[in-house]
Design a protein around this motif. Structure first.
Motif, PDB file in Angstrom:
ATOM      1  N   MET A   1      37.503  14.535  -3.830  1.00  0.00           N
ATOM      2  CA  MET A   1      36.980  15.535  -2.910  1.00  0.00           C
ATOM      3  C   MET A   1      38.105  16.165  -2.106  1.00  0.00           C
ATOM      4  N   MET A   2      38.953  15.316  -1.532  1.00  0.00           N
ATOM      5  CA  MET A   2      40.053  15.809  -0.706  1.00  0.00           C
ATOM      6  C   MET A   2      41.084  16.565  -1.542  1.00  0.00           C
ATOM      7  N   SER A   3      41.329  16.080  -2.770  1.00  0.00           N
ATOM      8  CA  SER A   3      42.313  16.754  -3.618  1.00  0.00           C
ATOM      9  C   SER A   3      41.820  18.136  -4.041  1.00  0.00           C
ATOM     10  N   ARG A   4      40.511  18.280  -4.251  1.00  0.00           N
ATOM     11  CA  ARG A   4      39.948  19.586  -4.577  1.00  0.00           C
ATOM     12  C   ARG A   4      40.095  20.552  -3.405  1.00  0.00           C
ATOM     13  N   LEU A   5      39.877  20.048  -2.217  1.00  0.00           N
ATOM     14  CA  LEU A   5      40.025  20.876  -1.029  1.00  0.00           C
ATOM     15  C   LEU A   5      41.470  21.335  -0.869  1.00  0.00           C
ATOM     16  N   VAL A   6      42.396  20.415  -1.057  1.00  0.00           N
ATOM     17  CA  VAL A   6      43.819  20.750  -0.935  1.00  0.00           C
ATOM     18  C   VAL A   6      44.229  21.755  -2.006  1.00  0.00           C
ATOM     19  N   SER A   7      43.761  21.552  -3.238  1.00  0.00           N
ATOM     20  CA  SER A   7      44.115  22.490  -4.306  1.00  0.00           C
ATOM     21  C   SER A   7      43.456  23.846  -4.082  1.00  0.00           C
ATOM     22  N   SER A   8      42.246  23.877  -3.557  1.00  0.00           N
ATOM     23  CA  SER A   8      41.582  25.146  -3.262  1.00  0.00           C
ATOM     24  C   SER A   8      42.305  25.900  -2.158  1.00  0.00           C
ATOM     25  N   VAL A   9      42.684  25.183  -1.120  1.00  0.00           N
ATOM     26  CA  VAL A   9      43.420  25.812  -0.022  1.00  0.00           C
ATOM     27  C   VAL A   9      44.769  26.315  -0.521  1.00  0.00           C
ATOM     28  N   SER A  10      45.424  25.550  -1.372  1.00  0.00           N
ATOM     29  CA  SER A  10      46.709  25.962  -1.939  1.00  0.00           C
ATOM     30  C   SER A  10      46.560  27.222  -2.781  1.00  0.00           C
ATOM     31  N   LEU A  11      45.496  27.273  -3.569  1.00  0.00           N
ATOM     32  CA  LEU A  11      45.250  28.446  -4.404  1.00  0.00           C
ATOM     33  C   LEU A  11      44.985  29.682  -3.550  1.00  0.00           C
ATOM     34  N   VAL A  12      44.176  29.544  -2.529  1.00  0.00           N
ATOM     35  CA  VAL A  12      43.885  30.658  -1.625  1.00  0.00           C
ATOM     36  C   VAL A  12      45.165  31.122  -0.933  1.00  0.00           C
ATOM     37  N   PHE A  13      45.993  30.185  -0.492  1.00  0.00           N
ATOM     38  CA  PHE A  13      47.254  30.516   0.153  1.00  0.00           C
ATOM     39  C   PHE A  13      48.178  31.262  -0.808  1.00  0.00           C
ATOM     40  N   LEU A  14      48.250  30.831  -2.060  1.00  0.00           N
ATOM     41  CA  LEU A  14      49.081  31.496  -3.061  1.00  0.00           C
ATOM     42  C   LEU A  14      48.593  32.920  -3.327  1.00  0.00           C
ATOM     43  N   VAL A  15      47.293  33.080  -3.458  1.00  0.00           N
ATOM     44  CA  VAL A  15      46.726  34.415  -3.679  1.00  0.00           C
ATOM     45  C   VAL A  15      47.025  35.320  -2.490  1.00  0.00           C
ATOM     46  N   LEU A  16      46.879  34.794  -1.281  1.00  0.00           N
ATOM     47  CA  LEU A  16      47.192  35.589  -0.087  1.00  0.00           C
ATOM     48  C   LEU A  16      48.663  35.975  -0.055  1.00  0.00           C
ATOM     49  N   LEU A  17      49.527  35.068  -0.447  1.00  0.00           N
ATOM     50  CA  LEU A  17      50.956  35.379  -0.488  1.00  0.00           C
ATOM     51  C   LEU A  17      51.250  36.508  -1.461  1.00  0.00           C
ATOM     52  N   LEU A  18      50.528  36.529  -2.564  1.00  0.00           N
ATOM     53  CA  LEU A  18      50.742  37.581  -3.556  1.00  0.00           C
ATOM     54  C   LEU A  18      50.111  38.904  -3.138  1.00  0.00           C
ATOM     55  N   VAL A  19      48.957  38.847  -2.493  1.00  0.00           N
ATOM     56  CA  VAL A  19      48.208  40.057  -2.159  1.00  0.00           C
ATOM     57  C   VAL A  19      48.606  40.631  -0.795  1.00  0.00           C
ATOM     58  N   LEU A  20      49.071  39.795   0.099  1.00  0.00           N
ATOM     59  CA  LEU A  20      49.389  40.240   1.453  1.00  0.00           C
ATOM     60  C   LEU A  20      50.391  41.399   1.497  1.00  0.00           C
ATOM     61  N   PRO A  21      51.481  41.358   0.736  1.00  0.00           N
ATOM     62  CA  PRO A  21      52.385  42.520   0.762  1.00  0.00           C
ATOM     63  C   PRO A  21      51.702  43.804   0.313  1.00  0.00           C
ATOM     64  N   LEU A  22      50.856  43.724  -0.721  1.00  0.00           N
ATOM     65  CA  LEU A  22      50.116  44.910  -1.156  1.00  0.00           C
ATOM     66  C   LEU A  22      49.174  45.399  -0.070  1.00  0.00           C
ATOM     67  N   LEU A  23      48.484  44.470   0.576  1.00  0.00           N
ATOM     68  CA  LEU A  23      47.577  44.857   1.659  1.00  0.00           C
ATOM     69  C   LEU A  23      48.331  45.539   2.796  1.00  0.00           C
ATOM     70  N   MET A  24      49.518  45.053   3.108  1.00  0.00           N
ATOM     71  CA  MET A  24      50.306  45.665   4.185  1.00  0.00           C
ATOM     72  C   MET A  24      50.749  47.077   3.795  1.00  0.00           C
ATOM     73  N   ILE A  25      51.223  47.246   2.572  1.00  0.00           N
ATOM     74  CA  ILE A  25      51.647  48.570   2.105  1.00  0.00           C
ATOM     75  C   ILE A  25      50.457  49.516   2.081  1.00  0.00           C
ATOM     76  N   ASP A  26      49.342  49.047   1.519  1.00  0.00           N
ATOM     77  CA  ASP A  26      48.151  49.895   1.449  1.00  0.00           C
ATOM     78  C   ASP A  26      47.585  50.184   2.834  1.00  0.00           C
ATOM     79  N   GLY A  27      47.647  49.205   3.730  1.00  0.00           N
ATOM     80  CA  GLY A  27      47.207  49.444   5.108  1.00  0.00           C
ATOM     81  C   GLY A  27      48.027  50.531   5.767  1.00  0.00           C
ATOM     82  N   LEU A  28      49.322  50.539   5.518  1.00  0.00           N
ATOM     83  CA  LEU A  28      50.191  51.588   6.058  1.00  0.00           C
ATOM     84  C   LEU A  28      49.821  52.946   5.473  1.00  0.00           C
ATOM     85  N   ILE A  29      49.595  52.987   4.168  1.00  0.00           N
ATOM     86  CA  ILE A  29      49.208  54.246   3.522  1.00  0.00           C
ATOM     87  C   ILE A  29      47.873  54.741   4.071  1.00  0.00           C
ATOM     88  N   LEU A  30      46.915  53.824   4.214  1.00  0.00           N
ATOM     89  CA  LEU A  30      45.599  54.227   4.705  1.00  0.00           C
ATOM     90  C   LEU A  30      45.645  54.653   6.170  1.00  0.00           C
TER      91      LEU A  30
END
Length: 186
Positions: A1-30
């Motif tokens: 249970m705990m390992s699934r939570l840690v892996s899920s949080v890690s996955l979400v963090f990785l996705v945010l790391l990848l998407v965050l720069p795009l969101l910042m650039i697009d936020g500036l454009i918008l």
């Protein structure tokens, strides 16, 4: 249970790391462009949906383009990939704008947004090509590659693989097959 939570949080963090720069650039454009939206969170959700939809549609078109990419030389193929990516992303954004009423983006802002995404796509694609060329230069010094090139001048790939496996027992057959296949398909 705990390992699934840690892996899920890690996955979400990785996705945010990848998407965050795009969101910042697009936020500036918008923020600079002609955009109106009901809520900031709605705008972020719209952008995330755009990324996801564009990714899904691009996977289909990229596969098709890779199939046709072998017909063209590398620079022409890269430009063709870039043009198709631009039109696919613009089509996705126009389609989404038809169905989402909480955000309104001017056509010029859409074009700038898609242009920036396409430019980033092209740079990433070009960077991966540069990395592949660097690995080819490193691999060309490999004695298996040199021997495979020599053997392929007079032999078919299958006897070439068999000969190389006998001459280089420290290399796996899978590795030898990969080298021979790459060299034979050039």
């Amino acid at each position: 249970m705990m390992s699934r939570l840690v892996s899920s949080v890690s996955l979400v963090f990785l996705v945010l790391l990848l998407v965050l720069p795009l969101l910042m650039i697009d936020g500036l454009i918008l923020s600079v462009g002609d955009v109106s939206y009901d809520s900031f969170v709605g705008c972020l959700v719209f952008l995330l949906c755009f990324y996801l939809a564009s990714l899904l549609v691009s996977v289909i078109f990229d596969g098709t383009m890779r199939a046709f990419g072998g017909l063209f030389k590398r620079p022409v193929s890269n430009v063709l990939f870039t043009v198709v990516n631009f039109w696919v992303s613009l089509s996705v954004l126009l389609w989404m704008d038809l169905y989402v009423e909480s955000i309104t983006i001017s056509f010029a802002t859409k074009v700038v947004l898609v242009f920036i995404h396409t430019l980033l796509f092209y740079l990433m694609h070009h960077l991966s090509d540069s990395t592949a060329k660097a690995s080819e230069v490193t691999e060309s010094l490999d004695p298996v590659v040199k021997e495979a090139l020599r053997l392929l001048e007079n032999e078919d790939p299958v006897p070439c693989v068999e000969t190389l496996c006998l001459r280089f027992p420290d290399r796996t057959k899978k590795d030898v097959i990969r080298i021979v296949h790459r060299l034979h398909s050039k």
